[in-house]
Design an enzyme around this catalytic site. Structure first.
Site, PDB file in Angstrom:
ATOM      1  N   GLY A 181       0.844  -1.196   0.000  1.00 37.37           N
ATOM      2  CA  GLY A 181       0.000   0.000   0.000  1.00 37.37           C
ATOM      3  C   GLY A 181       0.873   1.238   0.000  1.00 37.37           C
ATOM      4  N   CYS A 222       5.321  -6.177   1.415  1.00 39.50           N
ATOM      5  CA  CYS A 222       5.737  -4.774   1.440  1.00 39.50           C
ATOM      6  C   CYS A 222       5.119  -4.049   2.648  1.00 39.50           C
ATOM      7  CB  CYS A 222       5.383  -4.115   0.102  1.00 39.50           C
ATOM      8  SG  CYS A 222       6.362  -2.643  -0.197  1.00 39.50           S
ATOM      9  N   TYR A 223       4.141  -3.148   2.435  1.00 38.51           N
ATOM     10  CA  TYR A 223       3.513  -2.473   3.582  1.00 38.51           C
ATOM     11  C   TYR A 223       2.981  -3.503   4.568  1.00 38.51           C
ATOM     12  CZ  TYR A 223       0.214   0.333   6.283  1.00 38.51           C
ATOM     13  OH  TYR A 223      -0.464   0.937   7.315  1.00 38.51           O
ATOM     14  N   HIS A 271       7.537  -7.491  -4.289  1.00 41.51           N
ATOM     15  CA  HIS A 271       6.193  -7.856  -4.777  1.00 41.51           C
ATOM     16  C   HIS A 271       6.240  -9.169  -5.569  1.00 41.51           C
ATOM     17  CE1 HIS A 271       4.018  -4.218  -3.608  1.00 41.51           C
ATOM     18  NE2 HIS A 271       5.201  -3.637  -3.740  1.00 41.51           N
ATOM     19  N   GLU A 329       3.748 -10.681  -6.757  1.00 41.28           N
ATOM     20  CA  GLU A 329       2.612 -10.761  -7.681  1.00 41.28           C
ATOM     21  C   GLU A 329       2.910 -10.191  -9.064  1.00 41.28           C
ATOM     22  OE1 GLU A 329       2.952  -8.969  -5.015  1.00 41.28           O
ATOM     23  OE2 GLU A 329       1.975  -7.023  -5.099  1.00 41.28           O
ATOM     24  N   ASP A 345     -16.174  -7.705 -23.383  1.00 43.12           N
ATOM     25  CA  ASP A 345     -16.550  -7.543 -21.981  1.00 43.12           C
ATOM     26  C   ASP A 345     -18.072  -7.529 -21.799  1.00 43.12           C
ATOM     27  OD1 ASP A 345     -13.860  -7.170 -21.953  1.00 43.12           O
ATOM     28  OD2 ASP A 345     -13.938  -5.015 -21.561  1.00 43.12           O
ATOM     29  N   LYS A 384      -8.538  -8.799 -18.725  1.00 45.10           N
ATOM     30  CA  LYS A 384      -9.115  -9.079 -20.046  1.00 45.10           C
ATOM     31  C   LYS A 384      -8.839 -10.511 -20.525  1.00 45.10           C
ATOM     32  CE  LYS A 384     -10.743  -6.698 -23.781  1.00 45.10           C
ATOM     33  NZ  LYS A 384     -11.541  -5.511 -23.506  1.00 45.10           N
TER      34      LYS A 384
END
Ligand code: XMP
Length: 517
Positions: A57, A84-85, A175, A177, A233, A373
């Site tokens: 964050g 992280c945070y 990170h 991710e 979408d 997507k």
């Protein structure tokens, strides 16, 4: 609703990467739920988590008013991973010390694994490997009962874990991710599958099943509306809703007069084959009249947006008592709509009906809100939608109006349609369509001199644009093969009346945008 899957709760402290964490967990076939960091203990418990991830964050744990979380959940002895945070918060609350790093660290770093037993299982021998850092604070003193399990040259505690106590607590300064962290997906998989022991039962099929169930319960017997654009979408969102509630769903497709060649006809056929209850509204005259001699791109967008709402409103009135609106909002749209870039450059398809929900007091159904997507495309396949729908390039709500630079007239629209159709047909024929994220032609508001036969010509210029991208937020121009471009240019100049020159756009985004207006 409590899921039948083993669940990982991700607490969101505001990182732009939070949904990427959820996505990586899905890729390990484990179910996850993203909750705001402020979620109450009861809310977290209601999801019966097998483990918890605290996201990164923008805040600093050293600042007053920093976001906190329901730490009491730690009493349940669940595995917890702070990123992280999230790691710094965990460290500080467990008696460690966090301070401003001497050197803020953004970007790539080389991680040296010191303990390859659980979080880095299978990765010790692969280290050092690249990880992605983005932090200003760092842990200066480890909390008691923890040990470092990896370091980088700038962060002696790049990863840590608890070695005693009931909880299995882990922290990562980097990170895992993001795609730039080489074995990030593997680290998260180690956490959710091996440390939390979550069973890998999540699939796109199970997601579809759960979402359909949720839509049914949310809607009950009410009427639902969907504005179909023909894009992947809105079509996938409509197909899911249709599967859930059938005839209670009415789709509306509004022909704004600035669609691509044959598009309206093709969409009509496609919607019929899906058995959607679909109203095809030809509002082209009204849109073109409203555009008049407007040349300003933002004005064009606003005019089209207003006309759209007007046309949609009329249809809703005809049906009466509509309570819900289905939108194909994706996760990048959610992120973009809260970005600071301003609506004009970040506007996405769902914003084209942005004014509607409040005005018509409609409640929203957004079944794709958590997805990216490419995940929506997989879902589209799962729903049995044909390839040409599932792999369709994005198309902007204001259509060709923002690709006809200058005044939009039926004649100019036709010229662009013809040139665009040549380009797209050739991309498909040469197997290049699916290799580009988006491709189209634009009509420039200049004329140039040429020579055809023995005649001097003074005619229009077509620009070709093709980009590669992951989510449209950044993009690069596609290096299409030169013989291909030569062939397309040749066909356009020979076949499209009024065009004597073709140029290829080699700008990336940023600093350019994908569209020209
Ligand atoms: P830009 O031009 O901002 O476009 O790089 C990024 C993506 O968004 C699409 N786009 C729009 N979509 N309404 C839409 O529905 C709009 O007003 C709009 N403007 C841009 C664009 O086609 C690209 O995919």
């Amino acid at each position: 609703m409590v899921s039948c899957h083993d669940t990982i709760v991700v607490l969101d402290f505001g990182s732009q990467y939070t949904q990427l964490i959820a996505r990586r967990i899905r890729e390990s076939h484990v179910h996850s739920v993203v909750l705001p960091s402020s979620a109450s203990l009861e809310t977290i418990q209601a999801n019966r988590p097998k483990g918890i991830i605290l996201s990164g964050g923008p805040a600093s744990v050293t600042s007053v008013g920093r976001p906190e979380w329901s730490k009491a959940i730690m009493k349940e002895g669940l595995p917890i991973l702070g990123i992280c945070y999230g790691m710094q918060l965990m460290a500080q609350s467990m008696g460690g010390r966090v301070g401003r790093a001497k050197r803020r660290e953004f970007g790539r770093a080389e991680l040296l694994v010191q303990d390859g037993s659980d979080l880095f299982r299978g990765l010790a021998r692969k280290s050092p490997f690249s990880v992605w850092m983005s932090h200003g604070d760092r842990i200066e003193k480890m909390p008691p009962g923890f040990k470092p399990i990896a370091r980088t040259s700038n962060s002696p505690i790049a990863a840590m874990k608890s070695v005693n106590g009931r909880n299995r607590l882990y922290g990562l300064q980097f990170h895992p991710e993001v795609a730039h962290t080489t074995y990030g997906a593997r680290i998260l998989k180690n956490f959710v599958r091996h440390i939390c022991g979550a069973r890998p039962t999540w699939t796109m099929g199970s997601f579809l099943h759960d979402s359909i169930d949720r839509i049914r319960r949310q809607v009950g017997g009410e009427k639902v509306f969907c504005a179909l654009s023909g894009g992947v979408d809105s079509t996938v969102a409509a197909a899911m809703t249709h599967r859930a509630i059938g005839k209670q769903l009415t789709c509306v497709f509004i022909d704004n007069g600035v669609m691509r060649k044959h598009e309206v006809k093709q969409l009509k056929q496609a919607f019929r084959s899906f058995h959607f209850n679909c109203r095809m509204v030809d509002a082209s005259g009204q849109f073109l009249r409203a555009l008049g001699r407007t040349t300003d791109p933002e004005k064009k967008r606003r005019i089209i947006g207003r006309q759209f709402i007007r046309a949609f409103d009329r249809e809703a009135l005809k049906i009466g008592n509509v309570r819900y609106l289905v939108q194909g909002t994706l996760y990048p749209d959610v992120i973009e709509s809260v970005s600071h870039k301003g609506p004009s450059v970040t506007i996405k398809s769902h914003h084209n009906v942005g004014g509607l929900p409040a005005r018509m007091k409609l409640r929203l159904i957004e079944p794709l809100r958590e997805l990216f997507k490419d995940e929506v495309r997989v879902l589209g396949k799962e729903l049995g939608l044909p390839d040409d729908v599932v792999h369709r390039h994005p198309f902007p709500g204001p259509g060709l109006a923002i690709r006809i630079l200058g005044v939009v007239t039926p004649a100019r629209a036709d010229m662009l349609r013809e040139a665009d159709a040549v380009f797209i047909d050739e991309l498909k024929a040469q197997g290049l369509y699916r290799k580009t994220w988006q491709a189209f032609a634009v009509l420039l508001p200049v004329r140039t001199v040429g020579v055809m036969g023995d005649q001097r010509t003074y005619e229009h210029v077509i620009g070709l644009r093709a980009v590669t991208s992951v989510d449209g937020m950044t993009a690069d121009w596609a290096p299409l093969p030169q013989p291909f471009l030569a062939h397309v240019a040749n066909r356009i100049i020979n076949e499209v009346q009024g065009v004597n020159r073709v140029v290829y756009d080699i700008s990336s985004k940023p600093p350019s945008t994908i569209e020209w207006e």
